[in-house]
Design a protein around this motif. Structure first.
Motif, PDB file in Angstrom:
ATOM      1  N   ILE A  54      29.648  33.461  43.965  1.00 55.47           N
ATOM      2  CA  ILE A  54      30.133  31.920  43.657  1.00 55.47           C
ATOM      3  C   ILE A  54      30.315  31.541  45.095  1.00 55.47           C
ATOM      4  CG2 ILE A  54      31.549  30.396  42.588  1.00 55.47           C
ATOM      5  CD1 ILE A  54      29.690  32.295  40.815  1.00 55.47           C
ATOM      6  N   GLY A  55      31.292  32.254  45.974  1.00 53.03           N
ATOM      7  CA  GLY A  55      31.761  31.784  47.133  1.00 53.03           C
ATOM      8  C   GLY A  55      30.520  31.536  48.198  1.00 53.03           C
TER       9      GLY A  55
ATOM     10  N   GLU B 158      22.138  39.274  50.276  1.00 53.85           N
ATOM     11  CA  GLU B 158      22.890  39.836  49.121  1.00 53.85           C
ATOM     12  C   GLU B 158      22.629  41.156  49.011  1.00 53.85           C
ATOM     13  OE1 GLU B 158      25.213  39.052  46.747  1.00 53.85           O
ATOM     14  OE2 GLU B 158      24.397  40.978  45.903  1.00 53.85           O
ATOM     15  N   SER B 159      23.546  41.958  48.932  1.00 52.65           N
ATOM     16  CA  SER B 159      23.425  43.516  48.651  1.00 52.65           C
ATOM     17  C   SER B 159      22.343  43.819  47.274  1.00 52.65           C
ATOM     18  CB  SER B 159      24.844  44.115  48.252  1.00 52.65           C
ATOM     19  OG  SER B 159      24.723  45.315  48.192  1.00 52.65           O
TER      20      SER B 159
ATOM     21  N   GLY C 156      28.666  38.987  34.396  1.00 48.75           N
ATOM     22  CA  GLY C 156      29.981  38.776  34.175  1.00 48.75           C
ATOM     23  C   GLY C 156      30.199  37.777  32.790  1.00 48.75           C
ATOM     24  N   LEU C 157      31.396  37.437  32.645  1.00 51.72           N
ATOM     25  CA  LEU C 157      31.667  36.563  31.273  1.00 51.72           C
ATOM     26  C   LEU C 157      32.164  35.094  31.832  1.00 51.72           C
ATOM     27  CD1 LEU C 157      33.324  39.505  29.533  1.00 51.72           C
ATOM     28  CD2 LEU C 157      31.397  38.489  28.940  1.00 51.72           C
ATOM     29  N   GLY C 158      33.112  34.754  31.294  1.00 49.86           N
ATOM     30  CA  GLY C 158      33.840  33.424  31.569  1.00 49.86           C
ATOM     31  C   GLY C 158      34.503  33.288  32.955  1.00 49.86           C
TER      32      GLY C 158
ATOM     33  N   ARG D 279      30.035  33.069  34.326  1.00 53.97           N
ATOM     34  CA  ARG D 279      29.812  33.172  35.702  1.00 53.97           C
ATOM     35  C   ARG D 279      28.454  33.430  36.084  1.00 53.97           C
ATOM     36  NH1 ARG D 279      28.745  37.196  39.117  1.00 53.97           N
ATOM     37  NH2 ARG D 279      29.563  36.877  41.117  1.00 53.97           N
TER      38      ARG D 279
ATOM     39  N   HIS E 188      22.240  45.138  52.188  1.00 60.28           N
ATOM     40  CA  HIS E 188      23.793  45.266  52.196  1.00 60.28           C
ATOM     41  C   HIS E 188      24.136  45.296  53.666  1.00 60.28           C
ATOM     42  CE1 HIS E 188      27.202  47.269  50.133  1.00 60.28           C
ATOM     43  NE2 HIS E 188      27.085  48.066  51.257  1.00 60.28           N
ATOM     44  N   LEU E 189      25.390  44.516  53.877  1.00 55.71           N
ATOM     45  CA  LEU E 189      25.792  44.554  55.087  1.00 55.71           C
ATOM     46  C   LEU E 189      26.446  46.025  55.485  1.00 55.71           C
ATOM     47  CD1 LEU E 189      26.609  42.704  57.636  1.00 55.71           C
ATOM     48  CD2 LEU E 189      28.913  43.336  56.759  1.00 55.71           C
TER      49      LEU E 189
ATOM     50  N   ASP F  99      31.757  38.556  50.584  1.00 55.76           N
ATOM     51  CA  ASP F  99      31.169  39.834  49.955  1.00 55.76           C
ATOM     52  C   ASP F  99      32.281  40.476  48.830  1.00 55.76           C
ATOM     53  OD1 ASP F  99      32.537  40.443  52.374  1.00 55.76           O
ATOM     54  OD2 ASP F  99      31.232  42.322  52.742  1.00 55.76           O
TER      55      ASP F  99
ATOM     56  N   ARG G  43      37.456  42.707  28.542  1.00 52.48           N
ATOM     57  CA  ARG G  43      36.859  41.438  28.260  1.00 52.48           C
ATOM     58  C   ARG G  43      35.666  41.402  27.291  1.00 52.48           C
ATOM     59  NH1 ARG G  43      34.677  41.742  32.869  1.00 52.48           N
ATOM     60  NH2 ARG G  43      34.214  39.501  33.308  1.00 52.48           N
TER      61      ARG G  43
ATOM     62  N   TRP H 123      32.848  44.945  37.579  1.00 51.56           N
ATOM     63  CA  TRP H 123      32.788  43.957  36.496  1.00 51.56           C
ATOM     64  C   TRP H 123      31.922  44.356  35.491  1.00 51.56           C
ATOM     65  CZ3 TRP H 123      36.021  40.042  35.957  1.00 51.56           C
ATOM     66  CH2 TRP H 123      36.789  39.741  37.475  1.00 51.56           C
TER      67      TRP H 123
ATOM     68  N   ASP I  92      37.065  36.212  47.348  1.00 48.70           N
ATOM     69  CA  ASP I  92      37.606  37.165  47.181  1.00 48.70           C
ATOM     70  C   ASP I  92      37.741  38.074  48.293  1.00 48.70           C
ATOM     71  OD1 ASP I  92      38.093  36.689  44.391  1.00 48.70           O
ATOM     72  OD2 ASP I  92      36.769  38.211  43.584  1.00 48.70           O
TER      73      ASP I  92
HETATM   74  C1  LIG Z   1      29.011  40.966  38.855  1.00 52.78           C
HETATM   75  C2  LIG Z   1      30.119  40.351  38.905  1.00 52.78           C
HETATM   76  C3  LIG Z   1      30.743  39.694  37.485  1.00 52.78           C
HETATM   77  C4  LIG Z   1      31.914  39.120  37.686  1.00 52.78           C
HETATM   78  N1  LIG Z   1      32.544  38.565  36.477  1.00 52.78           N
HETATM   79  C5  LIG Z   1      33.657  37.598  36.399  1.00 52.78           C
HETATM   80  C6  LIG Z   1      33.972  37.322  35.300  1.00 52.78           C
HETATM   81  O1  LIG Z   1      33.539  37.563  34.096  1.00 52.78           O
HETATM   82  N2  LIG Z   1      35.082  36.520  34.972  1.00 52.78           N
HETATM   83  C7  LIG Z   1      35.741  36.169  36.360  1.00 52.78           C
HETATM   84  O2  LIG Z   1      36.907  35.668  36.382  1.00 52.78           O
HETATM   85  N3  LIG Z   1      35.206  36.672  37.657  1.00 52.78           N
HETATM   86  C8  LIG Z   1      34.251  37.492  37.518  1.00 52.78           C
HETATM   87  N4  LIG Z   1      33.742  37.933  38.991  1.00 52.78           N
HETATM   88  C9  LIG Z   1      34.538  37.546  39.983  1.00 52.78           C
HETATM   89  C10 LIG Z   1      34.591  36.175  40.675  1.00 52.78           C
HETATM   90  O3  LIG Z   1      32.974  35.959  40.697  1.00 52.78           O
HETATM   91  C11 LIG Z   1      35.069  36.060  41.790  1.00 52.78           C
HETATM   92  O4  LIG Z   1      36.470  36.565  41.631  1.00 52.78           O
HETATM   93  C12 LIG Z   1      35.260  34.625  42.275  1.00 52.78           C
HETATM   94  O5  LIG Z   1      34.103  33.830  41.836  1.00 52.78           O
HETATM   95  C13 LIG Z   1      35.053  34.463  43.879  1.00 52.78           C
HETATM   96  O6  LIG Z   1      33.777  34.623  44.135  1.00 52.78           O
HETATM   97  P1  LIG Z   1      33.234  35.420  45.520  1.00 52.78           P
HETATM   98  O7  LIG Z   1      31.977  35.078  45.777  1.00 52.78           O
HETATM   99  O8  LIG Z   1      34.334  35.480  46.512  1.00 52.78           O
HETATM  100  O9  LIG Z   1      33.051  37.157  44.920  1.00 52.78           O
HETATM  101  P2  LIG Z   1      31.955  37.372  44.031  1.00 52.78           P
HETATM  102  O10 LIG Z   1      31.338  36.701  42.914  1.00 52.78           O
HETATM  103  O11 LIG Z   1      32.538  38.916  43.600  1.00 52.78           O
HETATM  104  O12 LIG Z   1      30.549  37.769  44.683  1.00 52.78           O
HETATM  105  C14 LIG Z   1      30.434  38.696  45.948  1.00 52.78           C
HETATM  106  C15 LIG Z   1      29.022  38.952  46.348  1.00 52.78           C
HETATM  107  O13 LIG Z   1      28.933  39.701  47.498  1.00 52.78           O
HETATM  108  C16 LIG Z   1      27.744  40.820  47.330  1.00 52.78           C
HETATM  109  N5  LIG Z   1      28.115  41.984  48.317  1.00 52.78           N
HETATM  110  C17 LIG Z   1      29.222  42.848  48.286  1.00 52.78           C
HETATM  111  N6  LIG Z   1      29.055  43.790  49.070  1.00 52.78           N
HETATM  112  C18 LIG Z   1      28.116  43.328  49.789  1.00 52.78           C
HETATM  113  C19 LIG Z   1      27.620  43.650  51.207  1.00 52.78           C
HETATM  114  N7  LIG Z   1      28.065  44.690  51.728  1.00 52.78           N
HETATM  115  N8  LIG Z   1      26.539  43.281  51.645  1.00 52.78           N
HETATM  116  C20 LIG Z   1      26.137  41.883  51.211  1.00 52.78           C
HETATM  117  N9  LIG Z   1      26.511  41.568  49.839  1.00 52.78           N
HETATM  118  C21 LIG Z   1      27.380  42.415  49.401  1.00 52.78           C
HETATM  119  C22 LIG Z   1      27.998  41.250  45.951  1.00 52.78           C
HETATM  120  O14 LIG Z   1      26.937  41.952  45.276  1.00 52.78           O
HETATM  121  C23 LIG Z   1      28.252  39.911  45.316  1.00 52.78           C
HETATM  122  O15 LIG Z   1      27.263  39.189  44.700  1.00 52.78           O
HETATM  123  C24 LIG Z   1      32.630  38.859  39.118  1.00 52.78           C
HETATM  124  C25 LIG Z   1      32.163  39.254  40.272  1.00 52.78           C
HETATM  125  C26 LIG Z   1      30.698  40.062  40.226  1.00 52.78           C
HETATM  126  C27 LIG Z   1      30.463  40.372  41.644  1.00 52.78           C
END
Ligand SMILES: Cc1cc2nc3c(=O)[nH]c(=O)nc-3n(C[C@H](O)[C@H](O)[C@H](O)COP(=O)(O)OP(=O)(O)OC[C@H]3O[C@@H](n4cnc5c(N)ncnc54)[C@H](O)[C@@H]3O)c2cc1C
Length: 421
Positions: free
Chosen positions: A10-11, A30-31, A39-41, A101, A126-127, A162, A188, A247, A304
């Motif tokens: 998402i971020g 993206e890894s 994911g869910l909600g 999600r 994958h970094l 990541d 969940r 997750w 995150d």
């Molecule tokens: C598969 C999954 C399911 C989720 N389901 C839920 C849910 O149901 N409800 C909820 O509240 N939150 C869920 N979350 C967490 C939620 O998306 C985050 O808390 C929030 O949206 C912040 O997003 P973010 O982009 O910081 O992290 P994330 O959404 O976790 O995304 C991080 C991304 O970085 C990628 N990544 C990780 N390591 C590496 C690397 N070394 N190199 C390249 N890419 C990498 C991951 O594959 C992922 O796509 C889920 C996260 C994931 C990954």
């Protein structure tokens, strides 16, 4: 300026769209080799919805998400402690959405493909490491399945989006270790069911050591008269082994169900919902200690990776979206100095987010449920006899102010959108 974004969650995807809107070139790595609707909600508070609407995604969100009308807290007997309007009904200029999600990620990914081009998203990268000097930062990747090295990528700035197990964060904080467990686990699930209450209300039931969160998150693919309803439950320390935060870990309901087996109330049949759910996932409630620095020269952290937090007050996805917008604005207004732009973003967002991380250990606005349990474990006739209304109002208000989304602040603050010539 060129930016490399690590992670298409998402971020990361919101960062790519925000950078593009600000006229900054970017590539996303993206890894995983394929993005599946995992994911869910997830909840998007009005401060995040504003940003996504300003990115032109308002119609897509409205089509897929459920605009939440109300947030309501109940005790373990199903008696209402507090409820408040949310989104537009609460005086915001933007709605609050509950959304799947995976569907949100696909809205963002489709927009990135359409605006930046498919060749800007590099799946299966994958970094593994990075290096930086006065002129640039170089990201090095491997294929996660085989471990085979892939081509590196040079840019002016790198954003680690990541996730909770961030490799970028680990590079600058090698001694940090695993996330900090809260000792509690969440289970969940989601199911198609008839709406409860007005069909748009998020409810919290119980108290610290036994509680549930339920909300409808989609009607799009549901048969008429049904909704896709998301639920999660949490228990106090169970002595269960702490598994890695993943997750996708599916478990049988026997891991947690007995204490919830009688939680069918006149207004919601939660126990029945849990029993009817096909797949249940387990996720440990964890966070990390706040960092003293996100930005290291040409590299920073976001979402995150920067501020993994306990899931209180529905903040994680929301704050990742806001991070992305502030980051893009800071870089766009840095006069071409990527390091200064990243530092400005760090200065603006890190103190606020560190406070939210710590506050979420204190249960945020959900503390009202514990207060009701402590003061009236057998239930109540009038909540005013247990917790004065003024106290309830102040708890709800102060959390929104701390998390930067009270209506007045949000409605009156300038946009993070960047004017491009
Ligand atoms: C598969 C999954 C399911 C989720 N389901 C839920 C849910 O149901 N409800 C909820 O509240 N939150 C869920 N979350 C967490 C939620 O998306 C985050 O808390 C929030 O949206 C912040 O997003 P973010 O982009 O910081 O992290 P994330 O959404 O976790 O995304 C991080 C991304 O970085 C990628 N990544 C990780 N390591 C590496 C690397 N070394 N190199 C390249 N890419 C990498 C991951 O594959 C992922 O796509 C889920 C996260 C994931 C990954």
């Amino acid at each position: 300026m060129k930016v490399v974004v690590i992670g298409a969650g998402i971020g990361g995807l919101t960062t790519a769209l925000s950078l593009h809107a600000a006229g900054i070139e970017c590539d996303v790595f993206e890894s995983v080799a394929q993005i599946r609707p995992l994911g869910l909600g997830i909840n998007l508070q009005p401060n995040a919805v504003r940003e996504l609407i300003e990115l032109g995604l308002g119609d897509a969100l409205a089509e897929v998400g459920i605009a939440t009308s109300t947030l309501a807290y109940y005790n373990k007997h199903g008696q209402k402690i507090w409820s408040e309007p949310r989104g537009i009904a609460a005086g915001y200029r933007w709605p609050q959405y509950a959304i799947h999600r995976g569907e949100l990620q696909h809205i963002l990914l489709d927009a990135v493909y359409a605006r930046l081009g498919r060749d800007r998203v590099h799946l299966g990268h994958h970094l593994a490491s990075l290096e930086q000097d006065d002129a640039r930062v170089i990201a090095r990747f491997v294929d996660r399945a085989s471990g085979a090295p892939l081509d590196g990528h040079a840019a002016d700035a790198l954003v680690g989006a990541d996730g909770v197990h961030s490799a970028v964060r680990r590079i600058f904080n090698p001694a940090e270790g695993l996330p900090v467990s809260s000792g509690r686990i969440m289970w969940r699930g989601a199911l198609l069911a008839k709406p409860y209450l007005d069909g748009r209300t998020q409810v919290m039931i119980g108290y610290r050591d036994q509680r549930a969160v339920v909300y409808p998150m989609s009607e799009k693919q549901a048969p008429p008269g049904m909704q896709l309803i998301n639920w999660l439950v949490v228990l106090g320390e169970q002595g269960l082994e702490h598994r890695r935060e993943d997750w996708d870990l599916a478990v049988p309901k026997e891991r947690f169900f007995p204490p919830f087996a009688h939680w069918n109330f006149p207004w919601i049949g939660l126990a029945d919902m849990i029993e009817a759910t096909q797949e249940i996932y387990e996720y440990p409630k964890a966070d990390r200690e706040p960092l003293a620095q996100w930005t290291h020269g040409r590299v920073t952290l976001l979402g995150d990776a920067a501020h993994p937090m306990r899931p209180i007050g529905s903040q994680a996805g929301t704050q990742a979206v806001v991070d992305a917008r502030v980051l893009a604005q800071s870089l766009a207004e840095s006069g071409g100095d990527a390091r200064a732009g990243l530092q400005r973003y760090d200065d603006e967002r890190r103190p606020l987010m560190n406070e939210v991380v710590l506050r979420n250990r204190e249960y945020g606005p959900e503390i009202v449920m514990q207060m009701a349990e402590d003061r009236a474990p057998g239930g109540f006739t009038r909540i005013e006899d247990v917790i004065p209304r003024q106290e309830l109002e102040e708890i709800a208000r102060s959390f929104k102010v701390a998390a930067g989304f009270d209506p007045e602040t949000l409605n009156n603050r300038c946009s993070y959108s960047v004017r491009t010539a």
